[in-house]
Design an enzyme around this catalytic site. Structure first.
Site, PDB file in Angstrom:
ATOM      1  N   ASP A 343       0.840  -1.193   0.000  1.00 16.02           N
ATOM      2  CA  ASP A 343       0.000   0.000   0.000  1.00 16.02           C
ATOM      3  C   ASP A 343       0.882   1.254   0.000  1.00 16.02           C
ATOM      4  O   ASP A 343       1.860   1.340   0.751  1.00 16.02           O
ATOM      5  CB  ASP A 343      -0.888  -0.022   1.246  1.00 16.02           C
ATOM      6  CG  ASP A 343      -1.746   1.215   1.380  1.00 16.02           C
ATOM      7  OD1 ASP A 343      -2.648   1.403   0.544  1.00 16.02           O
ATOM      8  OD2 ASP A 343      -1.507   2.000   2.318  1.00 16.02           O
ATOM      9  N   GLU A 379       1.661  -0.531  -5.006  1.00 17.24           N
ATOM     10  CA  GLU A 379       0.732   0.540  -5.334  1.00 17.24           C
ATOM     11  C   GLU A 379       1.626   1.760  -5.534  1.00 17.24           C
ATOM     12  O   GLU A 379       2.114   2.340  -4.556  1.00 17.24           O
ATOM     13  CB  GLU A 379      -0.267   0.781  -4.205  1.00 17.24           C
ATOM     14  CG  GLU A 379      -1.269   1.877  -4.544  1.00 17.24           C
ATOM     15  CD  GLU A 379      -2.211   2.204  -3.394  1.00 17.24           C
ATOM     16  OE1 GLU A 379      -3.370   2.565  -3.670  1.00 17.24           O
ATOM     17  OE2 GLU A 379      -1.790   2.120  -2.228  1.00 17.24           O
TER      18      GLU A 379
END
Length: 700
Positions: A343, A379
């Site tokens: 993330d 990401e």
């Protein structure tokens, strides 16, 4: 209780069959108390006697799995210098393998009195805090081994452990919403039929439900608020928090592996749940604040934040880097997971301020013999300046391709000037990944994900409808590149409903037949809706949960998705390991790929610039696959012609001349998914319904 010296490594609580070694890093501490709790919650405090290489440690005989514990860290409290030790706060072990309980929010969790941030609060937080748990590390893995499914054969399914299973009527009520529920035969059967090779689980590290959400009667449903990087979240365990969640998680992985399905974890190493300088003291902040967090140089009371959460983990510090790497290795070696999706990964590359692809974190991952060998997905952005880094990660990484998502959405909603971009994304985004030696598999393609509209909502809403979040609809992305097909929200109009179903099929067909690695968001295969809410991070309820009763009415879409994954699996032309070149190949001299107009002629530069009325076709040459198979033999496949019509009118397409193929079979028609397969001849025409896609396979 007599304590032995023990060892400084490994960090955390390590049970060896006769007792448990406890080890905690803290450079700022002057004294560390180990706090043991019995079944009635009575606390016994024991000073850790040894400090070696900045690690406080001790060994307690006869301390066995199930023992609850925590720490109290004595030392300086001077926020202006970044020091925030406060022994009145019970702290979770950063290396805890399991956590029992949850936070009951109280003033005692904060090291200052509300309304006076310069004060010092000495209220005991233990009555309101969860406990770390000593675990039993032993588990019968039988013959479980890493599946090592090649990326080019991978189909990823992004899933939420609770949301996927909590409403499934065929899963026993006592395991719905848990790791055991996800491993239930009915879920395995669904994933296998769908053609999924890997589940990408939204955060399962122990996380915290923010006090601000709790005050509004909400919770942190998504879980991007980690407090324990080694512990499976206890809220997803049917065993509760006594350490059984570790065994349950392992059993889930083992079962999925037996079904041939890999497990990828969505991990959040960019920040923790302790928030900004006004946040609670739960673990890292009270143990060694400047080691674990990036502080503002000018005033070390404040936290450097590129995550939008109040803090950023200090990846410039050796201890934070060790924590991350130890956590990653643990999940691979002890929990047997197959990869990670990071993330806001750009935050991990910020050694100072700019994103640096040569940052220490990437160096450590690249040289690590364990972590470097699993699937690594970034990401590739954060919320800081220069944080959008799609295409900018090192060669052994793959990336969520946000440009693919945007381009495909724009193309199918008919945005001007989207044709060339769409063609590039469909063929693997060579402009992003080829220069540094990466292959099409570097692109993790997706149209929808947890963050944003579901596929059904993408074709049903122009605007977000996030009122249930209690933020006056100000949260969530406002530019969704969505199109409601003429009516906002649900409708009984059969034409609009038909168009929406066609658009869903267009998106799924594009996704699953593009070069790269496809990722399906859970529930998209059967029309899951969040009723226009594009930010359900706080909605642990029917808004976000999969409605399996409704899914039974969407079997056509599920069947269509299965057809596409099967087509992809059977034909290597859709999952090439190298980029197209367009050079002539074989005796026929046909190119490996050719883009065609509606009249069957090659696209010109003018056609690309003009947008060609949002129509085009692409020929994929099955004889032109350059890479060999695993045994070194040439790969030969059927050739395909894909026709895209994103215009609002039906369109006639002329098939190319006999050199490309004499006879063609229509194997996918998003406008008529139930139609019988049709055989057409070269240089005849086929009709593509408005906003539809055809896939033709060359017969000879």
């Amino acid at each position: 209780m007599h304590i032995w010296p023990g060892n400084p490594y490994p960090l955390g609580a390590s049970y060896d069959g006769g007792g448990t070694n406890f080890a905690l890093f803290s450079e700022t501490a002057t004294r560390v108390e180990l706090c043991l709790f019995d079944e009635d919650g009575k606390e016994t405090r024991i000073d850790l006697p040894e400090r070696e290489a900045l690690v406080w440690h001790g060994y307690l005989p006869r301390i066995v799995p199930g023992q609850r514990y925590g720490y109290r860290v004595h030392g300086p409290y001077d926020p202006s210098r970044g020091l925030r030790c406060n022994p009145s706060k019970l702290l979770l072990d950063p290396y805890a393998k399991a956590v029992d309980g949850d936070y009951r929010w109280d003033q005692a969790h904060f090291s200052y009195d509300f309304g006076d941030e310069d004060s010092y609060n000495e209220a005991d937080s233990a009555p309101f805090s969860p406990r770390s748990v000593v675990i039993n590390p032993y588990f019968d893995w039988d013959n479980d081994r890493p599946l090592k499914v090649p990326f080019h054969q991978t189909v990823i399914y992004e899933a939420h452990v609770k949301g996927m299973t909590i409403r499934h009527p065929e899963i026993p009520a006592d395991v719905r919403g848990t790791y055991s529920g996800l491993a239930h035969p009915v879920m395995i059967r669904h994933l296998k039929r769908l053609g999924v090779t890997a589940v990408e689980l939204m955060p399962v590290h122990q996380f915290v439900h923010d006090s601000t959400l709790a005050d509004r009667g909400l919770s942190n449903y998504w879980g991007y608020n980690t407090i324990g990087f080694f512990a499976p979240h206890n809220g997803y365990s049917s065993f509760g928090g006594d350490g059984g969640q570790v065994q349950e998680f392992k059993a889930m992985v083992k079962t999925l592996h037996q079904a041939g399905i890999e497990v990828i974890l969505d991990v959040v190493y960019n920040h923790t749940a302790e928030g900004n300088h006004l946040g609670p003291t739960l673990s890292f902040r009270g143990i060694d604040n400047p080691a674990y967090y990036r502080l503002v140089d000018e005033d070390r009371r404040f936290y450097y934040d590129t995550t939008g959460t109040g803090n950023s983990l200090n990846v410039r510090h050796h201890e934070s880097l060790r924590l991350i790497m130890d956590s990653l290795r643990y999940w691979v070696t002890e929990m047997h997971v197959d990869g990670f999706r990071f993330d806001l990964a750009a935050a991990l590359a910020r050694e100072f301020h700019e994103v640096d692809r040569l940052a220490a974190f990437f160096d450590l991952v690249n040289q690590d013999p364990v972590v470097s060998q699993v699937k690594l997905i970034a990401e590739p952005w954060d919320v800081g300046d220069g944080g959008y880094q799609v295409g900018g990660f090192p060669p052994n990484w793959t990336e969520w391709n946000g440009r693919y998502r945007d381009s495909v959405r724009d193309f199918w909603r008919g945005e001007p000037s989207s044709l060339g971009e769409f063609a590039s994304r469909f063929t693997g985004s060579s402009d992003l990944y080829q220069d540094d030696g990466r292959r099409p598999i570097a692109s993790i393609n997706f149209v929808t994900a947890h963050d944003g509209f579901t596929l059904h909502d993408l074709v049903s809403y122009n605007e977000k409808h996030n009122d249930a979040n209690g933020e006056d609809n100000n949260d969530g992305e406002s530019h969704n590149r969505s199109w409601n097909c003429g009516v906002e929200g649900e409708t009984d109009d059969p034409e609009i409903r038909g168009l929406r179903e066609r658009q869903k099929r267009n998106f799924l067909a594009t996704l699953l037949l593009s070069q790269g690695v496809p990722m399906i968001a859970h529930g998209d295969e059967h029309g899951r809706t969040q009723h226009g809410n594009n930010n359900v991070y706080a909605q642990d309820n029917e808004i976000s949960w999969t409605d399996w009763a409704d899914a039974r009415h969407q079997t056509d879409l599920t069947r269509f998705t299965r057809h596409l994954t099967r087509l992809r699996a059977e034909h290597p032309i859709f999952r090439r390991r190298r980029f197209f070149t367009g050079e002539p190949i074989g005796e026929a001299g046909l190119p490996g790929i050719a883009w065609l107009r509606r009249d069957g002629e090659p696209m010109t530069e003018h056609d690309w610039d003009a947008g060609a009325d949002h129509t085009l076709a692409v020929f994929l040459n099955g004889d032109g696959i350059p890479e060999p198979d695993a045994l070194g033999e040439p790969i030969r496949d059927d050739s395909f012609l894909l026709i895209f019509n994103a215009s609002p009118q039906d369109a006639e397409f002329a098939l190319p001349g006999p050199a490309f193929g004499q006879m063609w079979e229509v194997v996918v028609d998003t406008g008529r998914p139930e139609a019988d397969e049709e055989i057409v001849k070269a240089q005849t025409t086929v009709r593509a319904e408005s906003r539809s896609m055809l896939v033709l396979r060359r017969r000879y």
